[in-house]
Design an enzyme around this catalytic site. Structure first.
Site: not given
Ligand code: EPU
Length: 453
Positions: A22-23, A94, A119, A313, A335
């Site tokens: 998915k991601n 996202r 949230d 995850d 995380v």
């Molecule tokens: N964060 C910040 N500021 C930012 C961006 C992120 O503080 O500008 C923080 C987040 O709040 C979090 C941490 O950094 O605490 C990690 O966030 P990250 O940006 O790495 O996550 P993401 O890109 O929003 C993707 C996956 C998630 C997965 C995470 C970590 C997608 C669509 N989502 O999220 O997947 O948990 O990376 O590997 O790719 C899921 O598939 O259910 C899912 C939540």
């Protein structure tokens, strides 16, 4: 409203095929917007989040042919119809925020993207994305549109390469930076970048598209901006979160399941932790077989982390598995600050889990002094009982399905569309493995929870 009814107590046995990640799929669809050339994706999962992303791309002008049976999708965006992403996509997932990086180099118009909240598993701000894109010359402002917020982004003078230093190796911020850097003038360096397999998948796709993109040994990515693009064909890597979820289902129900297409490389850390508690697996040339070995021993310490650490995850299904091991285990989520919301329901089902605000683990994390319940102590083995369950987010949702499969009696689970967003044909897959699961209609209606994936 659809309700998933699960009757627990059956050992899952048989074979399933792993879906495409998915991601990765959603990001490659966004990346296709950078170019005017055709892109073909194979192994595309039939899930809600891909549907939403395809709709988003079509809104912007993409021509899409999606053969769902063949898991093959062709996408081409000869020109952008608009760079305004309507508010109806607000909070859908996202992905809209990544449109900023993909579109900045393709249009001189303002790019308008609804704000992302979130949230349920943590605040999920986008400050790293904004800072990174501003380094390349983008101007980004948050404004209020009608009643909701939106980001207005533009690079009227074009983007110029630069050095982006991420405060944390965020997956999304790394992807947004890469997407923007492809059409920027000159070269870009991203330091402290995320190196999750799904990010590497994006790099592979972009290299096929013509990008010059390299990864150093120290989380540094270099990109040379380009203007000419090639057609791309790419087969998407298998979903390591889906595979781990079914692995846990096999082992915790004392069954045996072969997951065709599951890949050892991307599951290395998960497999090590599984072995530590006595979970069985055989790695074969075309997938991985998971099975119960007779005894599961807890007493482990598990800390989630960025890749190559134990991914956040995997935490929720693994927590369910730990409730079935003998001994006391400690789980430290580093995380997301708020990813234990689902524990309360597991407790109601009979799990013995206590939450702590302190970092119970080898290292203090970013949340050490921030008062979040981000550590858990799980004592096992405990029997679980069926319950009425409402799904708060995608991964917690599947953890509840796993708990219901183990529980005595029947569980009724609300929030099926949430599961459909990330798990392809999960009812069919579980049924094929012998699980007693079915969908029933309820007269109650409740809107789908937003923003938790
Ligand atoms: N964060 C910040 N500021 C930012 C961006 C992120 O503080 O500008 C923080 C987040 O709040 C979090 C941490 O950094 O605490 C990690 O966030 P990250 O940006 O790495 O996550 P993401 O890109 O929003 C993707 C996956 C998630 C997965 C995470 C970590 C997608 C669509 N989502 O999220 O997947 O948990 O990376 O590997 O790719 C899921 O598939 O259910 C899912 C939540």
């Amino acid at each position: 409203m659809k309700i998933l009814q699960v009757e627990g107590g059956t050992a899952l046995k048989g074979k399933i095929k792993a879906q495409g990640a998915k991601n990765a799929t959603t990001k490659l669809l966004v990346a296709s917007l950078i170019s005017d050339q055709p892109c073909i994706l194979n192994n595309v999962p039939n899930i809600g989040d891909v549907e939403i992303t395809v709709d988003l791309c079509k809104e912007l002008g993409s021509e899409v042919i999606w053969d769902k049976k063949a898991h093959r999708l062709q996408i081409r965006t000869p020109y952008l119809k608009t760079s305004y992403i309507p508010q109806r996509f607000s909070g859908s997932n996202r992905i809209p925020i990544l449109m900023i990086g993909a579109l900045l180099g393709r249009t001189e118009e303002d790019i308008i993207v609804p704000t992302a909240g979130g949230d349920r598993i943590g605040k999920r701000p986008i400050n790293f994305h904004i800072k990174a894109l501003e380094t390349l010359g983008a101007k980004i402002e948050a404004r209020v549109m009608k009643t909701e917020g939106a980001y207005f982004a533009q690079a009227h003078e074009g983007l110029t390469g630069g050095v982006i230093q991420l405060d944390y190796p965020s997956v999304g911020a790394t992807e947004n930076s890469i997407l923007a850097a492809i059409r920027a003038k000159g070269s870009t360096t991203i330091k402290n970048a995320a190196i999750e397999p799904e990010v590497i998948e994006l790099m592979l796709f972009l290299q096929k598209m013509g990008a010059v993109i390299t990864l150093d040994t120290d989380r540094t990515i270099h990109i040379e901006g380009i203007k000419k693009f090639h057609p791309v064909e790419h087969t998407i890597v298998s979903d390591r979160i889906e595979a781990a979820s079914y692995a846990v289902a096999a082992i915790s129900t004392k069954g045996r399941v072969f997951i065709e297409g599951a890949q050892q490389l991307n599951m290395l850390t998960f497999l090590n932790k599984l072995r530590e508690i006595g979970g069985g697996f055989n790695i074969k040339s075309d997938g991985i077989e998971f099975f119960h070995t007779g005894h599961l021993t807890g007493g482990m310490h598990l800390e989630t982390d960025v890749h190559p650490g134990f991914m956040t995850d995997w935490q929720q299904p693994f927590a369910v598995l730990l409730t079935q091991t003998q001994g006391t285990s400690v789980l430290h989520e580093t995380v997301y600050e708020n990813r234990f919301g689902y524990i309360q329901m597991l407790r109601k089902m009979g799990a013995d889990i206590e939450l702590f605000r302190q970092c119970l683990g080898g290292k203090p994390c970013r949340f050490a002094t921030r008062n979040y319940y981000h550590s858990a102590v799980i004592r096992g083995a405990t029997p679980l009982v069926g319950s009425e369950i409402s799904i708060p987010d995608l991964r917690a949702g599947f953890a509840y399905v796993l708990a219901a499969l183990l529980a005595e009696g029947t569980s009724s689970i609300e929030g099926v569309p949430m599961l459909e967003r990330g798990y392809e044909h999960f009812i069919e897959k579980l049924s094929d493995l012998g699980a007693k699961v079915k969908i029933v209609e309820s007269k109650k209606s409740k809107p789908l929870a937003k923003l938790a994936v």
